[in-house]
Design a protein around this motif. Structure first.
Motif, PDB file in Angstrom:
ATOM      1  N   LEU A  99       0.835  -1.200   0.000  1.00  0.00           N
ATOM      2  CA  LEU A  99       0.000   0.000   0.000  1.00  0.00           C
ATOM      3  C   LEU A  99       0.873   1.253   0.000  1.00  0.00           C
ATOM      4  N   PHE A 100       1.867   1.299   0.890  1.00  0.00           N
ATOM      5  CA  PHE A 100       2.732   2.473   0.974  1.00  0.00           C
ATOM      6  C   PHE A 100       3.449   2.749  -0.349  1.00  0.00           C
ATOM      7  N   LYS A 101       3.934   1.700  -0.997  1.00  0.00           N
ATOM      8  CA  LYS A 101       4.621   1.888  -2.291  1.00  0.00           C
ATOM      9  C   LYS A 101       3.657   2.434  -3.331  1.00  0.00           C
ATOM     10  N   ALA A 102       2.439   1.911  -3.338  1.00  0.00           N
ATOM     11  CA  ALA A 102       1.460   2.309  -4.354  1.00  0.00           C
ATOM     12  C   ALA A 102       0.997   3.751  -4.187  1.00  0.00           C
ATOM     13  N   VAL A 103       0.904   4.231  -2.934  1.00  0.00           N
ATOM     14  CA  VAL A 103       0.418   5.612  -2.727  1.00  0.00           C
ATOM     15  C   VAL A 103       1.560   6.622  -2.692  1.00  0.00           C
ATOM     16  N   TYR A 104       2.810   6.140  -2.787  1.00  0.00           N
ATOM     17  CA  TYR A 104       3.951   7.064  -2.666  1.00  0.00           C
ATOM     18  C   TYR A 104       3.905   8.227  -3.664  1.00  0.00           C
ATOM     19  N   PRO A 105       3.421   8.019  -4.910  1.00  0.00           N
ATOM     20  CA  PRO A 105       3.364   9.155  -5.837  1.00  0.00           C
ATOM     21  C   PRO A 105       2.550  10.352  -5.320  1.00  0.00           C
ATOM     22  N   HIS A 106       1.751  10.142  -4.267  1.00  0.00           N
ATOM     23  CA  HIS A 106       0.973  11.256  -3.705  1.00  0.00           C
ATOM     24  C   HIS A 106       1.795  12.077  -2.700  1.00  0.00           C
ATOM     25  N   HIS A 107       3.076  11.727  -2.521  1.00  0.00           N
ATOM     26  CA  HIS A 107       3.862  12.359  -1.436  1.00  0.00           C
ATOM     27  C   HIS A 107       4.011  13.877  -1.532  1.00  0.00           C
ATOM     28  N   PRO A 108       3.914  14.522  -2.738  1.00  0.00           N
ATOM     29  CA  PRO A 108       4.030  15.994  -2.750  1.00  0.00           C
ATOM     30  C   PRO A 108       2.992  16.707  -1.889  1.00  0.00           C
ATOM     31  N   ILE A 109       1.958  15.998  -1.451  1.00  0.00           N
ATOM     32  CA  ILE A 109       0.934  16.609  -0.597  1.00  0.00           C
ATOM     33  C   ILE A 109       1.537  17.228   0.660  1.00  0.00           C
TER      34      ILE A 109
END
Length: 346
Positions: free
Chosen positions: A230-240
Motif C-alpha cells: 500500500l505504501f509503495k502504491a500511494v507514494y506518488p501522492h507524497h508531494p501533498i
C-alpha cells in the motif's frame, strides 16, 4: 419558455462555461477573469482551497452539468408536481462547492434558495450565483444569500457536525427538513488489489486533503495484510506534504501518537494507526484488521448511518471503485437521502 426550462438551460450553460474554463491557460473573457480571481480569493480565505482542488471541483461539476446528464437525472421525477417554496440551505465549507448539489436541486425543481454560506466557502458560491443570474436574470428572485437570521422558509437542508445537528434538529423541527451529520468513507481491501487500484485509493484518501465526507478515512485489511504494498502504491501522492497546513497536521498528529506510545506505521507523509473509529485526523489513516468478510459486511451494514462511501471491488453492494469517491454522479445523494424526492414531496 417557462421558468423551469430557463433554469435548466442556465445550468447547462454554467456547465459549458466550467468545461471551457478548466481548459484555459489564461482567462480570455470577463467571466473567466472573475472566476480566476474568485479562485485566488477563496485560497486567501481558506488555505485548504488550493487551485488544484478548486479546479478539480469545477471540472467535476462541468462534466455533470450537461443537457444529457441533467435530463437523465430529472427523468426519474415528476418535477411538475413541485409546489414552489423557499428552501433554506445551511452549507458546509469543508471542500470547494460542497453544497452545490443542494443548491442545484432546489433551483432546478422550481424552488427558491435562501442560503447561509460557510465562511470557508463563500467566494465560489457567490461567483456561481452571479454567473447564473447574468445568463438568466429571472433567477435573481430565486437566490438569496443571507448573513443574518434565516426567516421565511418552508423547508430546510442543513449540513453540519454531529454537534450542530442537535441544534438544527431543534431549531428546524417545525418545517420539513434534511439534517446531515458527520459521515466518513472507508475502503475494504482483500490483498488482491493491483498497484493501480491502490494508487487510485490514494486519490480517495488525499483529494481535498481528506476533508470531505467522501474522503476515505479508514481501511479494513485482512489479518495478514502487507502494508508495504500500500505504501509503495500511494507514494506518488507524497508531494501533498509540501502543503504547509497538511504538513503541520501530519507533524502534530504523528507527535501525539508517538508521545502516547501508539504503534503507528509512517511513510513520511501519512501515518497509519490501528483504530476502531471511522474518523481519522488529517494526514492519518485508520486501519482495522478483519478475519472474515461476511462479519465485516454485517458490521458495515449496521453502521450505514455513519458511512458515506465504501470503496472496494466485489466486496459490498453499492461499493465505489478505487479512485472514484470524489467524482459523484447527480444521483449520488449525501447520506443516501434523495434530495429531489424530498423537495417534490414537501
Amino acid at each position: 419558455m417557462n421558468d423551469h426550462h430557463k433554469t435548466f438551460i442556465a445550468f447547462v450553460k454554467l456547465g459549458h462555461f466550467l468545461r471551457e474554463f478548466v481548459t484555459l491557460e489564461t482567462p480570455n473573457d470577463e467571466w473567466s477573469r472573475k472566476l480566476d480571481e474568485a479562485i485566488v480569493l477563496s485560497k486567501h480565505k481558506n488555505g485548504w482551497f488550493t487551485r488544484e482542488n478548486v479546479i478539480h471541483a469545477l471540472k467535476s461539476w462541468g462534466e455533470l452539468l450537461t443537457d444529457e446528464n441533467l435530463t437523465a437525472w430529472l427523468s426519474a421525477y415528476d418535477v411538475k408536481q413541485n409546489r414552489p417554496k423557499t428552501v433554506a440551505l445551511i452549507m458546509a465549507g469543508n471542500i470547494p462547492l460542497v453544497g452545490f448539489h443542494d443548491f442545484l436541486s432546489v433551483l432546478i425543481t422550481g424552488n427558491k434558495v435562501l442560503a447561509k454560506l460557510s465562511s470557508n466557502d463563500n467566494v465560489l458560491n457567490i461567483f456561481i450565483k452571479d454567473y447564473l443570474v447574468s445568463i438568466e436574470p429571472s433567477l435573481k428572485d430565486s437566490i438569496e444569500i443571507s448573513d443574518g437570521r434565516l426567516e421565511g422558509f418552508d423547508a430546510v437542508i442543513a449540513t453540519g457536525s454531529n454537534n450542530t445537528s442537535r441544534y438544527f434538529e431543534h431549531y428546524f423541527s417545525k418545517v420539513p427538513n434534511i439534517i446531515r451529520k458527520n459521515r466518513n468513507s472507508v475502503a475494504v481491501l482483500t490483498g488482491n488489489e493491483s498497484t493501480e487500484q491502490l494508487n487510485a485509493l490514494g486519490e480517495d484518501v488525499f483529494r481535498y486533503y481528506g476533508l470531505g465526507c467522501r474522503s476515505v478515512s479508514k481501511i479494513f485489511v485482512p489479518d495478514t495484510y502487507d502494508f508495504d504494498t500500500l505504501f509503495k502504491a500511494v507514494y506518488p501522492h507524497h508531494p501533498i506534504v509540501e502543503h504547509v497546513k497538511y504538513a503541520n497536521n501530519y507533524d502534530y498528529n504523528k507527535a501525539v501518537y508517538l508521545m502516547s506510545e501508539f504503534k503507528i506505521l509512517d511513510n513520511g507523509f501519512l501515518t497509519l494507526k490501528e483504530d476502531k473509529s471511522y474518523s481519522s485526523p488529517i494526514a492519518s489513516l485508520f486501519y482495522e484488521r478483519y478475519k472474515d468478510l461476511s462479519s465485516l459486511k454485517e458490521r458495515l451494514a449496521s453502521d450505514t448511518d455513519e458511512l458515506q462511501c465504501i470503496v472496494g471491488q466485489g466486496v459490498v453492494e453499492g461499493e465505489i471503485p478505487f479512485g472514484k469517491t470524489q467524482q459523484p454522479s447527480l444521483t449520488d445523494y449525501a447520506d443516501n437521502l434523495d434530495t429531489v424526492d424530498f423537495l417534490l414531496k414537501n
